[in-house]
Design an enzyme around this catalytic site. Structure first.
Site, short mmCIF file in Angstrom:
data_model
loop_
_atom_site.label_atom_id
_atom_site.label_comp_id
_atom_site.label_asym_id
_atom_site.label_seq_id
_atom_site.Cartn_x
_atom_site.Cartn_y
_atom_site.Cartn_z
CE LYS A 9 -2.11 2.38 2.88
NZ LYS A 9 -1.88 4.08 2.28
CB CYS A 61 12.75 7.99 10.13
SG CYS A 61 13.53 7.19 8.74
CD GLU A 79 9.87 11.10 13.73
OE1 GLU A 79 8.60 10.60 13.62
OE2 GLU A 79 10.50 10.52 13.08
#
Ligand code: NAD
Length: 478
Positions: free
Chosen positions: A168, A277, A379
């Site tokens: 996906k 990330c 984050e």
């Protein structure tokens, strides 16, 4: 969407718009996949599995070498598509990502022959050996920040190991993934690779929960990663997770030099709007060099040019969408409101002028931040760097490790013994000393703590994440 080798709409005929974040204009319509589409795709993958798993691994690998060549011929098209839909600048980000994608297919294409087992020396009367066997249908979900390369590192190792795949794409950046699928489909049997587009809850969740899916691989936020792991727990399927980070970058006093400033800019991924990330977003600077280093850093970051991602002169493009734009601005506002933080550059984006047309955020640096503030803990996934002073090595390691994340880390010093000591003490899956580069083929890349489970980008990824071992033991005396 690609299901069973055919290009199809969603069963319900619904669509989603894809937006160009640099102009906030629609650029494409994609199918809005739902549970019924997931079911069709998983069925196609399950039907393709028996024949695909019996193709010799090196033959499967050869197909990926062909895919790499075919993709290389379209690499500029891929790069432009990445820039168009993600807002990542063509020259600094999208082009390197596109060529990295080719490299990943080529790297894994060469590894088919490495799916080896072992023999166990139980004596002359016994033959005991292990085989590495695929799981069956793998369900994989990817984010939008590096959509092409992150898809390649799911597609190639999963398929070369003999699994079939339902992938996906992220709803904000599906176009480059569909281009990859188009190229792969020229060489693969129908149903081996299926690609769906749709929203997380409507399309991702049914994939994670589908009873026929035998392995899950997810890259995205820690929050959604936990949902994926719960879905995996319900059926006892193995799961690989590549999740968020808040990575420390530790500068020792002997590293107050120009190349370290450049390396730090690269580590912070300022030219990807820090939507990475592995962004080194907590800068621990030794107190002796704190102000001088930051002065040099600000001077250099100020030279980076924000602008249209497709413009060759642009260093920094836009963040992905309105939601992320608002989120990043929220953190900046919070920092600006604090009297005890010093803002050295950046701040809120302009409300008028050419940059106001897209989701442009300004590289922003806060000094004198405390390691326990939200700005230093969460984050942000945007270009907000916090600088924290330190004096004692044990103290800085403690601060670096005081995080529920543990993805990447950076250490800067001429004293290699000291740098290695720090690298070993930091709780992160990937530590770079004196450089701030991206992952390379062959790295065993992945997170500690809530940054994930499993490793990617490497042979280990294909072996550990996409195969299960079977032992066969034969009594030779009869
Ligand atoms: P996200 O977790 O919101 O979405 C990632 C993917 O999951 C998308 O395809 C989304 O549609 C899907 N999804 C969302 N909700 C879902 C649900 N309930 N069930 C199933 N699927 C669902 O993350 P994002 O905002 O797209 O990406 C940013 C995050 O990804 C950051 O936290 C970043 O650190 C992380 N990331 C990690 C790595 C790594 O290698 N560790 C790499 C890139 C990004």
């Amino acid at each position: 969407m690609l299901i069973a080798g055919k290009w199809v709409d969603s069963a319900a005929g619904e669509i989603l718009m894809v937006e160009n974040p640099a102009h906030r204009t629609p650029i494409a319509e994609i199918p809005r996949g739902r549970a019924e589409d997931v079911d069709r795709a998983v069925k196609a993958a399950a039907e393709a599995y028996p024949a695909w798993s019996r193709v010799a691994p090196r033959e499967r690998g050869k197909l990926f070498l062909k895919i790499a060549d075919a993709l290389e011929a379209r690499v500029e098209e891929l790069a432009r598509l990445i820039a168009l839909e993600t807002g990542n600048a063509l020259r600094t980000q999208a082009r390197p990502e596109a060529s990295g994608t080719v490299e990943m297919f080529r790297y894994y294409g060469g590894l088919g022959g490495e799916l080896k087992g072992e023999t166990i020396p139980l004596g002359e009367h016994v033959l005991s050996y292990t085989r590495r066997e695929p799981f069956g249908v793998v369900g994989a979900i990817v984010p939008w920040n590096a959509p092409s390369i992150l898809s390649a590192i799911k597609i190639a190792p999963a398929l070369i190991a003999g699994n079939t795949l339902v992938l996906k794409a992220a709803e904000d950046a599906p176009l480059c993934v569909l281009l990859l699928a188009e190229v792969c489909q020229q060489f693969l049997p129908p149903g081996v690779l299926n690609v769906l587009t749709g929203l997380g809850e409507e399309c991702g969740a049914p994939l994670a929960n589908h009873p026929t899916v035998r392995k899950l691989s997810f890259t995205g936020s820690t929050e959604v990663g936990k949902l994926i792991m719960r879905a995996a727990a319900d059926r006892i399927v193995p799961v690989s997770l590549e999740l968020g980070g808040k990575s420390p970058s530790i500068v020792y006093p002997d590293a107050n030099e120009d190349w370290v400033v450049d390396g730090m800019i690269a580590a912070m991924r300022f030219t990807r709007q820090s939507q990475s990330c592995t962004a080194g977003s907590r800068l621990f600077l030794h107190r002796d060099i704190f102000d001088k280093f930051l002065e040099a850093l600000v001077k250099k970051v100020e030279k980076l040019k924000l602008g249209d991602p497709l413009d060759e002169g642009t260093d920094i493009g836009t963040v992905i969408n309105a939601k992320q734009f608002k989120r990043v601005c929220g953190y900046v506002e919070e920092g600006l409101k604090r009297k005890d933080a010093r803002v050295l550059m950046g701040g809120l984006p302009p409300k008028e002028g050419p940059l106001a047309q897209g989701y442009y955020t300004l590289p922003t640096i806060f000094a004198d931040v405390s390691n326990d503030w939200r700005l230093a803990r969460e984050e942000i996934f945007g270009p907000v760097l916090v600088a924290i002073p330190w004096t004692d090595e044990d103290e800085v390691i403690r601060m670096a490790n005081a995080s529920h994340y543990g993805l990447a880390a950076y250490v800067w010093s001429h004293d290699i013994g000291r740098a290695l000591r720090a690298a070993h003490a930091i709780e992160s899956g990937w530590v770079q000393i004196n450089q701030g580069l991206g992952q390379s083929a062959g790295h065993a890349y992945g997170g500690y703590k809530e940054s994930g489970i499993g490793r990617e980008f490497s042979l280990e990824c294909m072996l550990d994440s996409y195969t299960q071992r079977k032992n066969v033991t034969v009594n030779l005396t009869h």
